[in-house]
Design a protein around this motif. Structure first.
Motif, short mmCIF file in Angstrom:
data_model
loop_
_atom_site.label_atom_id
_atom_site.label_comp_id
_atom_site.label_asym_id
_atom_site.label_seq_id
_atom_site.Cartn_x
_atom_site.Cartn_y
_atom_site.Cartn_z
N GLY A 82 1.06 -0.95 0.12
CA GLY A 82 0.02 0.07 -0.12
C GLY A 82 1.43 1.71 0.40
N MET A 83 1.77 1.13 1.04
CA MET A 83 3.09 2.63 0.80
C MET A 83 3.97 2.70 -0.35
SD MET A 83 4.23 1.57 4.77
CE MET A 83 5.67 3.15 4.52
N LEU A 84 3.94 1.54 -1.29
CA LEU A 84 4.33 1.52 -2.38
C LEU A 84 3.49 2.24 -3.41
CD1 LEU A 84 6.49 -1.84 -2.33
CD2 LEU A 84 7.51 0.26 -1.88
N MET A 85 2.50 2.08 -3.23
CA MET A 85 1.40 2.05 -4.64
C MET A 85 1.05 3.33 -3.64
SD MET A 85 -1.32 -0.84 -4.58
CE MET A 85 -2.14 -0.02 -6.15
N LYS A 86 1.10 4.14 -2.95
CA LYS A 86 1.06 6.00 -2.78
C LYS A 86 2.22 6.09 -3.42
CE LYS A 86 -2.91 5.96 -0.84
NZ LYS A 86 -4.10 6.99 -1.07
N THR A 87 3.29 5.75 -3.11
CA THR A 87 4.77 6.76 -3.78
C THR A 87 4.76 6.48 -5.24
OG1 THR A 87 5.98 4.73 -2.45
CG2 THR A 87 5.23 6.55 -1.51
N MET A 88 4.44 5.04 -6.18
CA MET A 88 4.40 4.58 -6.99
C MET A 88 3.08 4.40 -7.73
SD MET A 88 8.63 2.88 -7.13
CE MET A 88 7.82 1.51 -6.39
N PRO A 89 2.89 5.32 -8.43
CA PRO A 89 0.97 5.02 -8.69
C PRO A 89 1.29 3.60 -9.46
CG PRO A 89 1.13 7.20 -8.76
CD PRO A 89 2.59 6.67 -8.11
N GLN A 90 2.32 4.00 -11.16
CA GLN A 90 2.55 3.12 -11.52
C GLN A 90 2.59 1.64 -10.98
OE1 GLN A 90 4.54 5.29 -10.70
NE2 GLN A 90 6.75 4.84 -11.30
N PHE A 91 2.76 1.50 -9.64
CA PHE A 91 3.38 -0.31 -9.33
C PHE A 91 2.22 -0.78 -9.27
CE2 PHE A 91 3.04 -3.44 -5.58
CZ PHE A 91 4.55 -3.78 -5.92
N ASN A 92 2.54 -1.73 -9.93
CA ASN A 92 0.85 -3.20 -10.09
C ASN A 92 1.40 -4.08 -9.37
OD1 ASN A 92 -1.16 -4.86 -11.57
ND2 ASN A 92 -0.01 -4.39 -14.11
N LEU A 93 0.11 -4.22 -8.60
CA LEU A 93 -0.24 -4.94 -7.42
C LEU A 93 -0.64 -6.63 -7.99
CD1 LEU A 93 -0.63 -5.25 -4.08
CD2 LEU A 93 -3.06 -4.72 -3.90
N LEU A 94 -1.14 -6.57 -8.65
CA LEU A 94 -1.60 -7.56 -9.45
C LEU A 94 -0.51 -8.87 -10.40
CD1 LEU A 94 -5.33 -6.55 -10.63
CD2 LEU A 94 -5.13 -7.95 -8.41
N VAL A 97 2.74 -8.38 -9.76
CA VAL A 97 3.51 -8.42 -9.60
C VAL A 97 4.06 -8.53 -6.68
CG1 VAL A 97 6.55 -6.90 -8.19
CG2 VAL A 97 5.15 -6.52 -10.77
N GLY A 98 2.73 -7.63 -6.52
CA GLY A 98 2.30 -7.89 -5.93
C GLY A 98 1.75 -9.34 -5.13
N ILE A 103 5.04 -12.22 -4.81
CA ILE A 103 5.53 -12.30 -3.87
C ILE A 103 4.51 -11.82 -2.28
CG2 ILE A 103 7.09 -10.17 -2.53
CD1 ILE A 103 7.38 -8.38 -4.97
N LYS A 104 3.90 -11.61 -2.32
CA LYS A 104 2.88 -12.32 -0.88
C LYS A 104 2.53 -13.75 -1.19
CE LYS A 104 -1.48 -11.46 0.88
NZ LYS A 104 -2.87 -10.44 1.06
N ILE A 105 2.74 -14.75 -2.33
CA ILE A 105 2.53 -15.93 -2.08
C ILE A 105 4.29 -16.38 -1.75
CG2 ILE A 105 2.03 -17.77 -3.59
CD1 ILE A 105 0.32 -16.75 -5.00
N MET A 106 4.86 -15.20 -2.66
CA MET A 106 6.54 -16.62 -2.00
C MET A 106 6.85 -16.21 -0.27
SD MET A 106 10.17 -14.98 -3.71
CE MET A 106 9.59 -13.76 -2.66
#
Length: 256
Positions: free
Chosen positions: A202-214, A216-217, A220-223
């Motif tokens: 959530g912090m990354l999405m606020k600072t970097m709006p181009q961060f694609n959570l679906l 990349v996130g 990483i979460k599963i790993m």
């Protein structure tokens, strides 16, 4: 020939019938022995072999040899196996509860598979916990403990003399409430780190709006969840072993 006729008399037939009913109830509800992958013919053969093997240790109950009394005695034996099975199945239900929460956090809720023990559809992490728990139970001879309980029950509790007392219901209520608590405790390391990962994303999405959570996130979460799962799996199985041994000891409540 005369001795064979005496051996097949009324008393011995009723005794074998009640012993077969007790073993059938216990083998039908005990973990591992009630596994859905074990053919019914194999289970029946096991019960028949155990009934023949334990027949000399069984004693004839002090009941009226009427149809109604024998039917009540059979129901009593089936109820003994059902309640004893619940005592041990609650321990496996703790792992299933933890697996459901972990699967929800990892996004594996839709990845359900058929649980080979219960024959129902369960999340993949719950099925994994159950299979590992069965292997651990066999490793510390939990199946031998269940067989020893069956043998001791013949020495302490007469056939057809079981009746559920208040101590049984008190323990079951306490065990079911602890099932949810322990399920959350076992899943807490994975759930906690996954929630921490959500905060970081959530912090990354606020600072970097181009961060694609679906894209990349979620991987990483599963790993992260899998790494934590591997790290804490031994501790989870140690807690399972402790709770299983405690449930075996609590089976003595059935004899009071």
């Amino acid at each position: 020939m005369q001795s064979l006729i005496e051996f097949l008399g009324q008393n011995h037939v009723i005794l074998f019938l009640l012993l077969f009913a007790r073993l059938s109830g216990l083998f039908a509800f005990f973990p591992f022995f009630s596994h859905m992958r074990i053919p019914m013919s194999v289970k029946t053969a096991m019960v028949l072999f155990m009934a023949v093997f334990l027949f000399p240790q069984a004693t004839l109950p002090n009941i009226d040899f009427s149809v109604g009394a024998i039917a009540l005695a059979i129901v009593s034996e089936i109820m003994l196996g059902f309640i004893a099975g619940i005592f041990l199945l609650i321990v496996f239900a703790i792992l299933q509860m933890a697996g459901m929460q972990v699967s929800f956090i990892m996004g594996f809720t839709m990845a359900s598979v058929m649980d080979p023990q219960s024959g129902t559809s369960m999340p993949i992490i719950s099925t994994f916990f159950t299979l590992v728990a069965l292997v651990v139970m066999l490793a510390f001879n939990g199946h031998h403990m269940m067989i020893m309980f069956i043998v001791e029950s013949l020495k302490i509790l007469p056939l057809g003399d079981f009746y559920p007392n208040h101590g049984i219901w008190d323990y079951l209520v306490h065990a079911v409430s602890n099932m949810f608590i322990f399920g959350f405790i076992l899943s807490f390391p994975i759930v906690g780190l996954s929630l921490l990962a959500d905060i970081v994303f959530g912090m990354l999405m606020k600072t970097m709006p181009q961060f694609n959570l679906l894209v990349v996130g979620f991987p990483i979460k599963i790993m992260v969840a899998l790494i934590v799962l591997i790290a804490v799996l031994t501790s989870i199985m140690l807690i399972f072993k402790r709770e299983f041994l405690e449930a075996i000891e609590k089976l003595t409540i059935l004899f009071i």
